[in-house]
Motif scaffolding. Sequence first.
Motif: not given
Length: 331
Positions: A312-313, A315-322, A325
């Motif tokens: 999850e960390r 994914r968030t680093a490369y896709d902060a806006d979801g 998601d």
Amino acid sequence: TGGEVSATGVSGLTLGGGLGVMMRAHGLSCDNLRSVEIVTADGMVRTAGPDEHSDLFWAARGGGRGLGVVTSLEFDLHPLGPDVAGALVLYPYEEAGAVLRAWREVARDAPGTVTPEIALWSIPPLPDVPEELHGAPIVVVAGVHIGAVTEAEAVLAPLRELGTPVADLSGTGPYVQSQSALDDLFPDGGRYYWKSHFVDELSDEAIDALLDHGARRPTPESVLFIRTLGGAVSRVADDATAYPHRSASFNISVDATWHDPALDDDSIRWCRSTWDALAPYATGGVYLNFAGLGEDRELGNATLGANQARLERIRTAYDADGLFDAAARRP
């Protein structure tokens, strides 16, 4: 190191882990991934590997969807064949309990050059099987020797001696032919709903549950399939890749397969009830590529275990806006 049906998409196979007949000899599909080209949520094209975007590379090996759009995969290869020896034996369904218990012992002692498999299924329309037997319940035992054909007889013999065969279709042929042998049984346009468990021990109680629900399969195409793990799969640390189920001994997949939409409810109900009945004997882990339709919200932890938080960390680093998601949460 492909899957068990040649038409299986290589990206989904690899991103979810990649079980196959070579895995005990050479690891999962994701273990043989050398690099991956991926378009991330910011529109950038990145090549991830051990020395570049290594966090993304870690996630791509078993983390499933939601990382980006994969446009290229580079794999390590292994010399093989071109001919391989394989066991394929049909045992009578009346002997299913005895064959499963005997297979359990053979699988436990099998060398890493073979991945023993067993299925509670129905006789497919094979040309070497009498037509009157097509569709009858059967126990299918299989394994491909990943090595020299001259060394295969002793390795595969135990799989051919588990009971009184209805048919022994074992033999030698090109690996690519062996790897595509099941293609016709899983055609495009079929209806599929599959769930799975990882199991450390195939206990007598688990076997009884398999037999009980195997007798209730909603269609001849539906199958209870057990794959032996270990070997090269287990020699990789649980946290070395996003795929976490390294120590399990077996994977049991509950494969509801049908064609008539009128059978949707019955087929899905059988799959879910069988999965529930096997849960007490399982590790709690679920193979990402055999996880139903992702409708069970708790499947994130079941499919990724202790690796979920790290994934999850990343994914968030490369896709902060979801942007991805929804895909990330749907196995």
